[in-house]
Design a protein around this motif. Structure first.
Motif, PDB file in Angstrom:
ATOM      1  N   ALA A 135       0.807  -1.229   0.000  1.00 19.53           N
ATOM      2  CA  ALA A 135       0.000   0.000   0.000  1.00 19.53           C
ATOM      3  C   ALA A 135       0.836   1.273   0.000  1.00 19.53           C
ATOM      4  CB  ALA A 135      -0.925   0.003   1.217  1.00 19.53           C
ATOM      5  N   THR A 136       2.068   1.215   0.540  1.00 20.97           N
ATOM      6  CA  THR A 136       2.866   2.454   0.585  1.00 20.97           C
ATOM      7  C   THR A 136       4.130   2.336  -0.271  1.00 20.97           C
ATOM      8  OG1 THR A 136       4.161   1.986   2.616  1.00 20.97           O
ATOM      9  CG2 THR A 136       1.988   2.966   2.897  1.00 20.97           C
ATOM     10  N   THR A 137       5.065   1.457   0.080  1.00 21.14           N
ATOM     11  CA  THR A 137       6.337   1.376  -0.671  1.00 21.14           C
ATOM     12  C   THR A 137       6.077   1.130  -2.152  1.00 21.14           C
ATOM     13  OG1 THR A 137       6.988   0.081   1.286  1.00 21.14           O
ATOM     14  CG2 THR A 137       8.698   0.502  -0.380  1.00 21.14           C
ATOM     15  N   GLY A 138       5.268   0.103  -2.437  1.00 19.07           N
ATOM     16  CA  GLY A 138       4.992  -0.268  -3.828  1.00 19.07           C
ATOM     17  C   GLY A 138       4.196   0.808  -4.555  1.00 19.07           C
TER      18      GLY A 138
ATOM     19  N   VAL B  47       5.400   2.930  -7.914  1.00 21.67           N
ATOM     20  CA  VAL B  47       4.616   2.966  -9.162  1.00 21.67           C
ATOM     21  C   VAL B  47       4.382   4.412  -9.588  1.00 21.67           C
ATOM     22  CG1 VAL B  47       2.302   2.540 -10.101  1.00 21.67           C
ATOM     23  CG2 VAL B  47       3.538   0.705  -8.921  1.00 21.67           C
ATOM     24  N   LYS B  48       4.028   5.256  -8.627  1.00 22.90           N
ATOM     25  CA  LYS B  48       3.797   6.665  -8.935  1.00 22.90           C
ATOM     26  C   LYS B  48       5.094   7.313  -9.437  1.00 22.90           C
ATOM     27  CE  LYS B  48       1.583  10.498  -6.635  1.00 22.90           C
ATOM     28  NZ  LYS B  48       1.472  11.066  -5.305  1.00 22.90           N
ATOM     29  N   GLN B  49       6.195   7.025  -8.774  1.00 25.16           N
ATOM     30  CA  GLN B  49       7.477   7.642  -9.139  1.00 25.16           C
ATOM     31  C   GLN B  49       7.999   7.131 -10.476  1.00 25.16           C
ATOM     32  OE1 GLN B  49       9.090   6.504  -5.320  1.00 25.16           O
ATOM     33  NE2 GLN B  49       9.383   8.629  -4.704  1.00 25.16           N
TER      34      GLN B  49
ATOM     35  N   ARG C  66       3.396  -5.366 -10.219  1.00 22.74           N
ATOM     36  CA  ARG C  66       2.700  -6.162 -11.233  1.00 22.74           C
ATOM     37  C   ARG C  66       1.534  -5.421 -11.869  1.00 22.74           C
ATOM     38  NH1 ARG C  66       2.222 -11.919  -8.478  1.00 22.74           N
ATOM     39  NH2 ARG C  66       3.855 -12.948  -9.677  1.00 22.74           N
ATOM     40  N   THR C  67       1.028  -4.426 -11.159  1.00 22.60           N
ATOM     41  CA  THR C  67      -0.105  -3.686 -11.735  1.00 22.60           C
ATOM     42  C   THR C  67       0.354  -2.870 -12.944  1.00 22.60           C
ATOM     43  OG1 THR C  67       0.181  -1.780 -10.263  1.00 22.60           O
ATOM     44  CG2 THR C  67      -1.310  -3.510  -9.493  1.00 22.60           C
ATOM     45  N   VAL C  68       1.660  -2.539 -13.010  1.00 21.99           N
ATOM     46  CA  VAL C  68       2.147  -1.798 -14.180  1.00 21.99           C
ATOM     47  C   VAL C  68       2.931  -2.683 -15.150  1.00 21.99           C
ATOM     48  CG1 VAL C  68       2.091   0.557 -13.299  1.00 21.99           C
ATOM     49  CG2 VAL C  68       4.085  -0.865 -12.817  1.00 21.99           C
TER      50      VAL C  68
END
Ligand SMILES: Cc1ncc(COP(=O)(O)O)c(C=O)c1O
Length: 348
Positions: free
Chosen positions: A192-195, A199-201, A228-230
């Motif tokens: 929820a935070t690190t990952g 992804v945002k960065q 994995r979502t990206v």
């Protein structure tokens, strides 16, 4: 060590349940916790949003991006996990009087430092079981924050610290055991935070490979689930000390090793990693002397101090990047900036 083995094994099955369901409940009651414990709210405000930085790679190879975690309140990635474990414990404590909440955990490393900082801020009593080889500087810090420290017998190694914490929790003192190796809050927080931050960065760039040192495996697997979502085909590579590799059958972790990482010994596999074993493409090993050399090299290249797990991750990421074209991205974790013992050994 059957006592520990019997607890670790069934948890693997539970971990195979879908993440989404747990993640929702995780988010529900944070506001109430922050209202009740302003020290935890303040800690959360200062947590995360750490930089993802391009670090030296092999010329002509892929770009390496490292998530640099030493800006967290107590100085490492484990601050995230400490926050998640303490919130989860408060939730489990439910309607019982807040003053009865007492926490027990094992760690002489970054999680211990993070918990002692957070619990001192929150006014929650904490008891930590540490291994006999824990450094004096860590023991002094824990003591200065009012953490009660128990020292596990040297001959039982790391598993001995888990066993002793379990026994304290099973006793009649009302100590709640956080149990970082099996507590899903650890994984969920990384997802929820690190990952999510990574992804945002990445901002549309696709991660080809994710490299992370394994202690509990929370970082490796939690972040993988989000990457994995990206890129559903992202490769995950786990890193452990050559002295104490993942799943090794020998004695538990040696006192010297990559800080915060290592196999449990006796053939035990970290439950988070075992549950997702088919999703981990490879395991790499780096020895402590190699990691020290890597940290010294990184310092001479960049002027930045990184810990031994970070340098092990960097060495592995660099090898992988050398095999990839320049438009690919290898993402890795720099969990902390090292400790006085490490920098003393390097002579910097
Ligand atoms: C410096 C360092 N690197 C890596 C790790 C491993 O993280 P995880 O427990 O998420 O596998 C830890 C865990 O304490 C750590 O302190």
């Amino acid at each position: 060590m059957d006592e520990v083995r019997n607890v670790l094994t069934p948890v693997v099955d539970q971990l195979l349940k879908p993440f989404g369901q747990v993640a929702e409940t995780e988010l529900q009651s944070v506001t109430a916790i922050h209202e009740r414990y302003p020290g935890i709210a303040k800690f959360r405000d200062q947590l995360g949003d750490t930089p993802l930085v391009e670090v030296p790679s092999t010329p002509g190879g892929a770009t390496i991006l490292a998530k640099c975690e030493w800006g967290n309140p107590a100085g490492s990635v484990k601050d995230r996990v400490a926050y998640a474990l303490v919130c989860e414990a408060i939730r489990r404590h439910g309607d019982r009087p807040a003053e009865d909440l007492r926490l027990v955990e094992y760690s002489g490393g970054n999680l211990g430092l993070a918990l002692s900082y957070l619990c001192a801020e929150a006014g929650i009593p904490l008891r930590l079981v540490v291994a006999s080889f824990t450094s004096q500087s860590v023991l002094d810090t824990l003591q200065s924050r009012g953490t009660a420290v128990d020292i596990a017998p040297a001959e039982e190694g790391f598993l001995g610290t888990i066993r002793q914490a379990m026994r304290i929790a099973d006793g009649d003192g009302g100590w709640q055991f956080l149990f970082q190796h099996v507590n899903a809050a650890n994984l969920i927080m990384h997802q929820a935070t690190t990952g999510t931050e990574i992804v945002k960065q990445l901002d549309g760039r696709k991660p080809h490979t994710w490299v992370a040192a394994i202690g509990t495996g929370g970082t490796l697997i939690g972040v993988l689930n989000m990457l994995r979502t990206v890129n559903p085909a992202v490769r995950a590579v786990g890193v452990t000390p050559a002295e104490s590799p993942y799943g090794h059958g020998g004695a538990p972790a040696a006192p010297q090793g990559l800080c915060g990482t290592g196999g449990l010994g006796y053939g035990l596999k970290q439950p988070f990693v075992k549950a997702y074993e088919n999703d981990v493409a490879a395991h790499q090993q780096v020895s402590y002397p190699e990691a020290l050399e890597g940290a010294a090299e990184f310092f001479s290249l960049t002027g930045t101090r990184i810990g031994t797990s970070a340098s092990a991750n960097w060495l592995v990421a660099r090898k992988i990047a050398a095999q990839l074209p320049p438009d690919e991205h290898v993402v890795t974790m720099f969990a902390d900036a090292g400790n006085p013992e490490q920098w003393g050994a390097i002579g910097k």
